[in-house]
Design a protein around this motif. Structure first.
Motif, PDB file in Angstrom:
ATOM      1  N   ILE A 219       0.945  -1.264  -0.003  1.00 52.42           N
ATOM      2  CA  ILE A 219       0.004   0.054  -0.045  1.00 52.42           C
ATOM      3  C   ILE A 219       0.880   1.266   0.062  1.00 52.42           C
ATOM      4  O   ILE A 219       0.404   2.391  -0.589  1.00 52.42           O
ATOM      5  CB  ILE A 219      -0.875   0.047   1.286  1.00 52.42           C
ATOM      6  N   ILE A 220       2.004   1.373   0.837  1.00 49.89           N
ATOM      7  CA  ILE A 220       2.996   2.302   0.775  1.00 49.89           C
ATOM      8  C   ILE A 220       3.452   2.777  -0.385  1.00 49.89           C
ATOM      9  O   ILE A 220       3.410   3.611  -1.011  1.00 49.89           O
ATOM     10  CB  ILE A 220       4.080   1.912   1.819  1.00 49.89           C
TER      11      ILE A 220
ATOM     12  N   LEU B   1       0.870   4.549  -2.398  1.00 53.63           N
ATOM     13  CA  LEU B   1       0.633   5.737  -1.877  1.00 53.63           C
ATOM     14  C   LEU B   1       1.803   6.525  -2.468  1.00 53.63           C
ATOM     15  O   LEU B   1       1.653   7.563  -2.845  1.00 53.63           O
ATOM     16  CB  LEU B   1       0.744   5.848  -0.569  1.00 53.63           C
ATOM     17  N   LEU B   2       3.211   6.248  -2.467  1.00 61.49           N
ATOM     18  CA  LEU B   2       4.373   6.925  -2.684  1.00 61.49           C
ATOM     19  C   LEU B   2       4.320   7.313  -4.305  1.00 61.49           C
ATOM     20  O   LEU B   2       5.094   8.221  -4.742  1.00 61.49           O
ATOM     21  CB  LEU B   2       5.639   6.250  -2.373  1.00 61.49           C
TER      22      LEU B   2
END
Lengths: 533, 533
Positions: free
Chosen positions: A13-14, A17-18
Motif C-alpha cells: 500500500i505504501i 501511496l508513494l
C-alpha cells in the motif's frame, strides 16, 4: 518461518501511496551512461516523470540507447566531433572475442600485458571522449546560460562516466548519483572506508572471507585500481577542473561531495561492508512481478510438463559465443528432459535438440517469474541477477566480462548458483552443472531464502530512490549526511601526524625521565662518595 | 523551500498502517538498562506489545525504574546478593557534586587522577555487578530451562550493560540492540570503521572538523577508551565467557555478532560517519506531537504575552546545582521579560523573580511543542535534545555529565545552541546567553532547519525499529547485513601480513634484478677484458 506479523502487505500500500504523483514537480538535469546502465536510469526517469518532475537528459549525438525523443523527458543533444567509443556496440563484441581467444589459448605474459594495455588505452579514450562532452557544453555559452535560466533543482547522474559533476559544479546544483561503478572501481571505495581484508575490490572475484592468497590478490587489485584512477581516468577530468575552476577544486572532490548515492546494491547479493549515511541502497529497484507470457511462448513453456523449463541469456551486449562453445551447450541441452529457451543471436548450432527454442529476444523478467522456470543460465549481469533473486530462480553462471565474474561468485558463495569457466566449458561439465542445479534442492532453497530477504523491505527500493531525490530537492542538498573528511590531507585523514606527535611526546617524556633519573643517580653516588671520604 | 512533492502526509498514513498490530506476535526477551535508558526501552516495549508481541523483561530485585508489574510486559526478577550501584540514584547525585567541586576549585593533578581512578573503580564495580546478574541466571538451572522452553524469537537489549549477550548466546537466540553507548564507548566504534581524524570519540567533546590539537585529544580519548574496555569492562564478561563457553568465544565477538543495532542516533544531531548495513538509525524515535497543557500551566504560559516562555530542566538524575549557581541563574531569569518554567528540586533560590515558576516535574515534550516556548535551558541529555530538535526550540546548554558535553557541542556547531560552562556561570554570562538565543534569529532559523530535516524521513524511526525487530524474528537473524570481519586476527584485518608480503616480494624481485644485472655486468666486463687481452 514463524508467523511473525509482516508489513509486506502494508508496504505494498505504501508503494502505491508513494507512487501517487505530487502536485508540484521539480526540475532534474540528467547525465546518463549508455548501454545497460541506461535501462536502469530510464526506469527511474519514467517514475520521476510520473511524479510530475520535469526531466532534461543530456546526450551526445552519437548516443545509441538514449533516444532524442521520449514521452517522459526532453533532451539536450551535444554534437560531438567524433563518435563515442562506448556508444559503439561492435567495440564490446570484438573486445569479448579477443578476451575469450586469449584466455582459451593460454596466452603468453606478453600477449596478456599487451591486451591489458589495449584495454587501458580504450578506457582512457572513453573518458577522454566523456570529458570532451563537458568541454563542448562549456564552450557553448548560450547552452550554459539556458541551463542556468532553467533553474534546475538537481543533477541526477550515473557517475560511470562522471562528466556531469563538472557541469553540476558549474551550475552550483546538488547532485544525486544513480551508481554502481564509478570511473574504474566500485562506487563505495570513493566514499566509505573499505578495508581490503574483507571488502572485495572491483575486478577481483573473491569472497568476503578470503584466504591469504585471496587477500593479497585483492590488495593487488586495489592498488591497480588506484593507479588506473590516478593515471588513466582522473587526468582527463582534472585537466578540465584546473582549466575551469582553478587549482583548489579537484575532480575527486567533486565526486565525493555528491549529496546522495543511490547505490544499485543489495546485501542479499553483495557482501556486507562499511557504508556512509548518504548511501541509499536501491539494488533490484527494477524488479517487478511477472506479466503473462505471449500465448505461443506460454504454450511452449506448458509443453514442458513436470520437468519445467530452463532459460538462457548472455545479456544485451553479446552477440554470440564461438561456435564450438555453443555446440557444446546445445549438446548438453539436448540431453535433458526439460524444455529450453535460449536467447541466441549467432549461428544456429547444428546439434540443437528438439527441446530447445532459440529466440532473438525474450521477456526475461516474465519468464523468470513463471512457475515452470527451474533454472537460469546467465552471464551474471547485475540486472539479470537481481531478477533471478527477485523471482527465486537458481543460476548456472557463465561470466564473460567485467563485474559478471564477481556477481556470479557471490551467488555461488551463497549456494544459489553454479559457476563455469566458459573458456573450458564442455558438454559434460555443462550438463553436470545443469543437473546439479535441477536436482540438488539446496540451490533452490538458497535462492528462495535470498529472494525472501530481498523482498522484505520497509520501503521498496524504487520508492526509496524517489524519496531521497525529492529530499535533496526540498532541502537543496543533504549536507548533514555527507562527511567532508575527504578534504583533509591524506596524512591527517589517517592520523599519521597525530601518531607521530604522540610517539614523539612519549619518547620525549621517557627521555626526560631517564636523564633526570641519571642525574639523580649521579648526585646520590657523589654524595655517597663524599660521605665515605 | 520550493514546493517539491512531499511524502510526509503519505508517511503519516504509513505510520498508521505500520502501527496496526499483526495477527500473530513473537516472543521477545528483554535486557534493559535502568535510568533514562529505560525510558527509551519502555517506549519501544509499549509499541511492540501493541503489535501483539509477548514481552519478558529481565530485571534485578534492586531495580529502580524497571517495575516488576506492567500492563505490557511480564518480568523475571533476579535476586541479587547486593544492591546494584547503577540503580542507586544517590550514586549519580554525589558523583555530580564531587565533579563540580573538583572543576570549580581547579583541582591539582593528584586530585583529578584520584577522582578519575574512583570513577574507573565505580565503572568496574557496575560491570562486575551486571555480570553477576548473568551468573545468578546461569546458576538457576530451572530458570534457564524455562527460558529455553519459552522459545523466544530474539533477545532485545540495551548493551550499555551487556550481560544479555551471554544469555542470548547460551539460548542460541538472535539479538537486537537498542543502543547509544556500549560498555565504555559509543556503539559505532565496535562495529563500524571509525577514523579518529573526523569521528569524535565518546567522552571527547570535539566537532567533526578538528584542529590538530583536537585530533590529538580525540586520539588520546580513543586510546583511553580502548584501555578502559580492555582492562576495566571486558574482563568481567570475558571471565564468564571462558567459564561457560570455552576459550573460543570472547565477549567482544558476542557484542559484534549482534544482528541489528537500533542506534539512537540521527545525523541532524550527530556528525556523519561510517556505518554498517546492520545499523538502523532510530534517533528521536521517542518524539511525538505535543498534547494540551494542564489548564494552570497553560494559563501561566499564556500570561507571557508576546515575550513567550523559557523552560529549564537539567534531567532526571540531577537533584540540584549548588545554591550559588542556582542563585546566579535565578538573578538572570529575573531580569528578562519572558516567563520562565524551571524544573528545580533543590533549595528555592531567594532571589527568584516573579516571572519564574519552580516546578518539580514538567510535561517537557508538551511545553517544547507549545508555540509560546522560545528557548530551552537544558543539560543536554539525548532525549531532551531530540525533543528540542523535533519541536524546533533553540537551546542554552548547561552540560553536567557524560555525553551531555558532546550533545550540546553538536547543537552549537550547527548554530542551534549556546553552551555555558556551569562551573564558571555568572548571572551576566547566563543573561547574555539567554538574550543571544532570544534575539539573534539565526539560532531559531538553524533549529528550524534541523527540525525540518529530522522530520523528513521515509519511515518514522519507531516504525523502522518495529520493522527490523520483526525482520530478525521472521528470518531468525540478519546475517546477510552483518560482517564477520571481527573474527580475523588484527594484523589480517589491517592487511599488515599482506603488505609485509608484498613489500618482501617487491624487495626480492628488485634484489634478483640487481644481482642478475651485476652478474651480467661482470660477465660483460670479463668478456671485454678477454677481448682486449
Amino acid at each position: 518461518m514463524k508467523n511473525i506479523p509482516r508489513v509486506t502487505s502494508e508496504v505494498f500500500i505504501i508503494s502505491v501511496l508513494l507512487a501517487l504523483p505530487g502536485s508540484h514537480g521539480g526540475k532534474i538535469l540528467v547525465f546518463p551512461v549508455d548501454g545497460s546502465h541506461w535501462v536502469n536510469m530510464n526506469l527511474l526517469l519514467e517514475g520521476l516523470h510520473a511524479r510530475n518532475h520535469s526531466i532534461t537528459v543530456v546526450r551526445s549525438n552519437t548516443s545509441w540507447y538514449v533516444k532524442e525523443k521520449s514521452p517522459h523527458y526532453t533532451s539536450i543533444t551535444i554534437p560531438m566531433p567524433e563518435a563515442i567509443k562506448i556508444e559503439d556496440q561492435n567495440f564490446f563484441v570484438s573486445f569479448l572475442s579477443r578476451m575469450l581467444e586469449i584466455q582459451r589459448e593460454g596466452a603468453s605474459v606478453l600477449t596478456f600485458v599487451s591486451f591489458y594495455w589495449e584495454m587501458l588505452t580504450a578506457l582512457s579514450e572513453i573518458h577522454r571522449q566523456a570529458s570532451q562532452l563537458v568541454v563542448e557544453m562549456f564552450k557553448n555559452q548560450q547552452l550554459m546560460q539556458s541551463l542556468r535560466d532553467s533553474q534546475f533543482d538537481l543533477v541526477l547522474m550515473d557517475p560511470g562516466l562522471p562528466g556531469g559533476v563538472l557541469v553540476a559544479h558549474q551550475l552550483q546544483l546538488p547532485t544525486v548519483f544513480n551508481v554502481r561503478w564509478i570511473t574504474s572501481g566500485e562506487g563505495h571505495f570513493v566514499v566509505a572506508p573499505s578495508p581490503v581484508s574483507y571488502v572485495p575490490t572491483s575486478g577481483c572475484a573473491v569472497p568476503d572471507k578470503m584466504t591469504f592468497y585471496q587477500r593479497a590478490k585483492n590488495m593487488f587489485h586495489y592498488i591497480l585500481n588506484i593507479c588506473i584512477d590516478t593515471f588513466v581516468v582522473s587526468p582527463h577530468y582534472n585537466r578540465l577542473c584546473a582549466q575551469y575552476f582553478g587549482p583548489d577544486i579537484s575532480f575527486y572532490h567533486l565526486l565525493q561531495s555528491s549529496d546522495i548515492w543511490l547505490m544499485r546494491v543489495d546485501f542479499v547479493f553483495e557482501f556486507p561492508r562499511p557504508t556512509m549515511p548518504n548511501i541509499v541502497y536501491i539494488g533490484g529497484f527494477q524488479c517487478k512481478p511477472a506479466k503473462a507470457l505471449p500465448s505461443e511462448l506460454e504454450e511452449f513453456v506448458q509443453s514442458s510438463g513436470e520437468h519445467g523449463v530452463i532459460i538462457m541469456s548472455l545479456g544485451t551486449l553479446v552477440k554470440g559465443l564461438p561456435t564450438d562453445i555453443t555446440s557444446e551447450i546445445a549438446a548438453a541441452f539436448a540431453q535433458i528432459p526439460q524444455k529450453v529457451i535460449w536467447r541466441h543471436l549467432g549461428e544456429r548450432p547444428q546439434n540443437l535438440g528438439n527441446n530447445t527454442l532459440l529466440v532473438e529476444w525474450m521477456p526475461q523478467n516474465d519468464l523468470l517469474g513463471h512457475p515452470k522456470v527451474k533454472a537460469f543460465v546467465a552471464h551474471g549481469g547485475t540486472n539479470g541477477v537481481y531478477e533471478a533473486i527477485y523471482h527465486g530462480v537458481p543460476v548456472v553462471g557463465l561470466p564473460l566480462l567485467f563485474d559478471q565474474f564477481e556477481n556470479v561468485l557471490r551467488l555461488e558463495v551463497r549456494g544459489a548458483a553454479k559457476v563455469l569457466d566458459v573458456t573450458k566449458l564442455t558438454r559434460k561439465s555443462f550438463l553436470q552443472a545443469l543437473q546439479d542445479i535441477l536436482h540438488d534442492s539446496s540451490y533452490q532453497r538458497s535462492m528462495d531464502h535470498l529472494s525472501k530477504l530481498h523482498r522484505d523491505k520497509p520501503l521498496q527500493p524504487l520508492d526509496s530512490a524517489f524519496f531521497w531525490i525529492e529530499f535533496v530537492m526540498r532541502h537543496k542538498g543533504a549536507a548533514h549526511l555527507r562527511t567532508e573528511s575527504y578534504k583533509m590531507p591524506w596524512y591527517a585523514y589517517h592520523s599519521l601526524d597525530v601518531i607521530s606527535f604522540l610517539i614523539a611526546a612519549v619518547l620525549a617524556l621517557m627521555g626526560t625521565v631517564i636523564v633526570m633519573f641519571n642525574l639523580m643517580c649521579r648526585r646520590v653516588c657523589r654524595m655517597r662518595k663524599l660521605k665515605q671520604q
